[in-house]
Motif scaffolding. Sequence first.
Motif, PDB file in Angstrom:
ATOM      1  N   ASP A   6       1.411   2.772   0.020  1.00  0.00           N
ATOM      2  CA  ASP A   6       1.700   3.052  -1.384  1.00  0.00           C
ATOM      3  C   ASP A   6       3.190   3.327  -1.558  1.00  0.00           C
ATOM      4  O   ASP A   6       3.837   2.821  -2.450  1.00  0.00           O
ATOM      5  CB  ASP A   6       0.920   4.273  -1.859  1.00  0.00           C
ATOM      6  CG  ASP A   6      -0.560   3.969  -1.946  1.00  0.00           C
ATOM      7  OD1 ASP A   6      -1.347   4.901  -1.831  1.00  0.00           O
ATOM      8  OD2 ASP A   6      -0.915   2.786  -2.099  1.00  0.00           O
ATOM      9  N   ARG A 158      -0.568  -1.515  -9.338  1.00  0.00           N
ATOM     10  CA  ARG A 158      -1.614  -0.864  -8.556  1.00  0.00           C
ATOM     11  C   ARG A 158      -2.275   0.266  -9.346  1.00  0.00           C
ATOM     12  O   ARG A 158      -3.488   0.355  -9.398  1.00  0.00           O
ATOM     13  CB  ARG A 158      -0.987  -0.299  -7.284  1.00  0.00           C
ATOM     14  CG  ARG A 158      -1.937  -0.095  -6.138  1.00  0.00           C
ATOM     15  CD  ARG A 158      -1.160   0.254  -4.889  1.00  0.00           C
ATOM     16  NE  ARG A 158      -0.698  -0.929  -4.186  1.00  0.00           N
ATOM     17  CZ  ARG A 158      -1.492  -1.663  -3.394  1.00  0.00           C
ATOM     18  NH1 ARG A 158      -2.744  -1.342  -3.223  1.00  0.00           N
ATOM     19  NH2 ARG A 158      -1.007  -2.712  -2.784  1.00  0.00           N
ATOM     20  N   SER A 395       0.525  -5.856  -4.005  1.00  0.00           N
ATOM     21  CA  SER A 395       1.211  -5.612  -5.271  1.00  0.00           C
ATOM     22  C   SER A 395       2.604  -6.226  -5.261  1.00  0.00           C
ATOM     23  O   SER A 395       3.372  -6.040  -6.196  1.00  0.00           O
ATOM     24  CB  SER A 395       1.285  -4.113  -5.559  1.00  0.00           C
ATOM     25  OG  SER A 395       1.933  -3.461  -4.494  1.00  0.00           O
TER      26      SER A 395
END
Lengths: 418, 190
Positions: A6, A158, A395
């Motif tokens: 992330d 995301r 992403s």
Amino acid sequence: MPTRRDMLASTAGALGGAVVFGVPPLPRPDPQGAQAPPPVRPPLAPMPDDPTSAPGAPTSALGERSHQVSVARTPTGLIAGSSLTPHQSLTGTITPSDLHFERHHAGVPAIDAAKHELLIHGLVDRTLAFSLADLKRFPRVTRTYFIECSGNGGGAFRRPRAEMTPQQIAGLASNTEWTGVPMRALFNEVGAQRGASWVLAEGSDAAELTRSIPMSKMLDDALVVWAQNGEPLRPAQGYPIRLLLPGWEGNASIKWLRRLELGTRPWMTREETSKYTDPLKDGTARQFSFEVDAKSIITAPVFPDRITRGWHPISGVAWSGRGRIARVEVSTNGGETWSNAALLNAPTPKAFVRFEQMWEWKGDETVLLSRATDETGYVQPTRAALIEARGIGTSYHSNPIYGWKVGTDGAVTFHGET
Amino acid sequence: MRRMTIATAALLVGCGPSGSDPRSPQRMGLGREVPAHEVALVNRDVGPDGAELPPGRGTVAEGATVYAAKCASCHGANGEGMAPFPKLVGRPPEAEGFKFGASEAGLDRTIGNYWPYATTVFDYVRRAMPQLTPGTLTDPEVYALTAFLLASNQVIPMDAALDAESLRAVKMPYQDRFVPDNRRGGREVK
């Protein structure tokens, strides 16, 4: 807690979060006002009620923005970090050089331009190193192109959140007038050999960042540039020279360019294997996703604006890595109907175009959307269509239609679930 | 016979969007000729066939020692990563089989479960790590670290040693999952 992936894949979101939640929102008197923290400035002389009543400030060595304008990027303070362009504060298409986004993998190197050379070797007849002075003696070209980081908008894709600004959603894209020399001229000078099909480009930073570039791109429109908006490149954009691959993912336009090696296969560097590849739902990972798909974003009105009833320009930017933007459509009713927005500049290939549509807000809740189509006929997809095509596992290279929800109170928030 | 160059060919056929540049003479005689030994100093990249791998050798055990001294402070004692420093080691069962594309969970991609080429570990560590003192590792240290990272990711045995030949022979578990970009513009979303 965010995972490592992330953090890396959604820099924009992660950073942006810090801006929105870490700093109290600034009052925003007009849509030109920035959402970013105000830069430190010397104390202001009191502003006279009547500016015609006394002489103003004298001339100065360097121009400065008005003290009433506050614009800033969003630095992370990390050496492998990024800093985003405040699109909500900009108009037109050129990104001011000090607001061009930054993304570095090992900081901004300090390079002595007088000593810096670009070495070209491998499958060449003559192994040559060019100084900056050498490069400036080739016939020059000046062209306007965007650069967009492969991870631009990853966080918003995301995990879209209502409190996101254009800076957080799309701030890893900027648009610049570049000046430099076509790669073709340099390859002619070294005598690039027929067998060469890939070129390794290497930067002179602490990551010695490397990417493999197909020869066809190098011979098409690749440039080695030394100037940005009429002056030498800013250090964060590659001073003294960078590679510029128009329309391609930003990571491949190697900054602080020091070496080009001509060979016969890609090198499979970390930046084209571990990073910037897209694992798809069919169990493959797409590699060398160079061309940027068409994209647009409304930059006004946006979060955290609060609009009043009446007429407003809906304004934004659009771009495509495959050529010109053919049209940008705007919807003011959540996608029920669309109409062509006006383009404020003549579209040129692989560069920002500014669009605008006048809109009268009558007080109803609604969602504003923009959708770009490029000259290949590619239409910017919804987020759902992108997920349908690729899956949710990547992403990078995301270009969904972005929406802005307008509440009955006039508050504008990000609507990412298109 | 003198080879015809690609750039010359491009100029002749007027390839590229703007064709040949009438301002550009065939050659301008610019640039400094660089001798091979000077090129060798900076030409340190290693591609997927490992053709450029240097002499040297290192074992997993040696790599573990170097890792503890020079890498663990950022990447964690066992390569587990500490944000913002990436995870280097890990093959969680739920990610095996290259499940990344279909998973909402944000599965960690590591050397073991994602990287397509072992040579990339060697090339990247040698050029970019340790982050604050890049370029300080010796080639045997880089072989040892590569061996340690590959073994910790269950790609090679824990008692392995790597040199140019054995590193060239390593095939990563998911190399065949990587496919070239198939997007071409036009109406289709890919």
